[in-house]
Design a protein around this motif. Sequence first.
Motif, PDB file in Angstrom:
ATOM      1  N   MET A 279       0.846  -1.191   0.000  1.00 57.75           N
ATOM      2  CA  MET A 279       0.000   0.000   0.000  1.00 57.75           C
ATOM      3  C   MET A 279       0.884   1.245   0.000  1.00 57.75           C
TER       4      MET A 279
ATOM      5  N   ARG B   4       2.457   4.863   0.726  1.00 54.73           N
ATOM      6  CA  ARG B   4       2.511   5.492   2.040  1.00 54.73           C
ATOM      7  C   ARG B   4       1.357   6.469   2.260  1.00 54.73           C
ATOM      8  N   GLN B   5       1.039   7.287   1.240  1.00 52.36           N
ATOM      9  CA  GLN B   5      -0.045   8.260   1.404  1.00 52.36           C
ATOM     10  C   GLN B   5      -1.388   7.556   1.598  1.00 52.36           C
ATOM     11  N   THR B   6      -1.609   6.475   0.843  1.00 54.07           N
ATOM     12  CA  THR B   6      -2.847   5.724   0.991  1.00 54.07           C
ATOM     13  C   THR B   6      -2.907   5.086   2.366  1.00 54.07           C
ATOM     14  N   GLU B   7      -1.774   4.595   2.857  1.00 54.72           N
ATOM     15  CA  GLU B   7      -1.730   3.973   4.181  1.00 54.72           C
ATOM     16  C   GLU B   7      -2.059   4.974   5.270  1.00 54.72           C
TER      17      GLU B   7
ATOM     18  N   ARG C  29      -3.851   7.684   5.053  1.00 55.37           N
ATOM     19  CA  ARG C  29      -5.270   8.015   4.973  1.00 55.37           C
ATOM     20  C   ARG C  29      -6.109   6.911   5.614  1.00 55.37           C
ATOM     21  N   ALA C  30      -5.751   5.662   5.325  1.00 54.44           N
ATOM     22  CA  ALA C  30      -6.478   4.532   5.913  1.00 54.44           C
ATOM     23  C   ALA C  30      -6.329   4.528   7.432  1.00 54.44           C
TER      24      ALA C  30
ATOM     25  N   HIS D 224      -4.853  14.950   3.596  1.00 55.10           N
ATOM     26  CA  HIS D 224      -5.920  14.054   3.148  1.00 55.10           C
ATOM     27  C   HIS D 224      -7.325  14.640   3.328  1.00 55.10           C
TER      28      HIS D 224
ATOM     29  N   ARG E 153     -16.469   4.548   5.243  1.00 51.85           N
ATOM     30  CA  ARG E 153     -15.586   3.424   5.579  1.00 51.85           C
ATOM     31  C   ARG E 153     -16.292   2.453   6.531  1.00 51.85           C
TER      32      ARG E 153
END
Length: 207
Positions: free
Chosen positions: A1, A3-6, A8-9, A46, A60
């Motif tokens: 995944m 880093r930016q997506t991680e 945000r999650a 984000h 989510r």
Amino acid sequence: MPRQTESRARLLDAALIVFRTRGYTATRVEDVCAEAGVTKGSFFHHFKTKEELAVAAAERFSEHADTLFAGAPYRAVADPRERLLGYVALRRALLDGPLPEVTCLLGTLVQETYEIHPAIGRAAGEHILAHADEVGAMAAAAKAACAPEADWSAEGLGRHIQAVIQGAFILAKAGGGTDAARECLDHLGRYLELLLPPVEEGRQAAA
């Protein structure tokens, strides 16, 4: 995944915890960042605002719930009456755990924000009603099999079931535990058993 997506999650998962524990109004951006282990700079990369985070968190939470229910054992039950009862039994079983983890983020957000933050209330409410419609579809199948001549609507029953579940969460928070919530769902199960007689019994009554 990536880093930016991680990150945000992680912020979204943290929001699920913090909003259910503290409520929307009492939650600060700093609280969510601390729970997620990220900086405020990462947060604002984000999300523009806490409100935007809450709308995304509602989405989510709904996605997690959809995944959970899609793979639940009651889905494979052939008898529509038992399938609906299995859904209620699952909701009761899901009450095992700490209150912030077993109560509904969507209900919490709607109660707190429906008027002062309508975008959040609208997003959370849409997910609640969509799930109620899915339960209503199960109720329609059970009604067709067990009580086709009954004068109540399956859609109304689906929303009633959701109202009981959301009310049970409120009682759990009010009492500081889930015993009262479990009792509510036990009563709901008994009500559905009376409302939807087994097929054999229904046929005997019609004969």
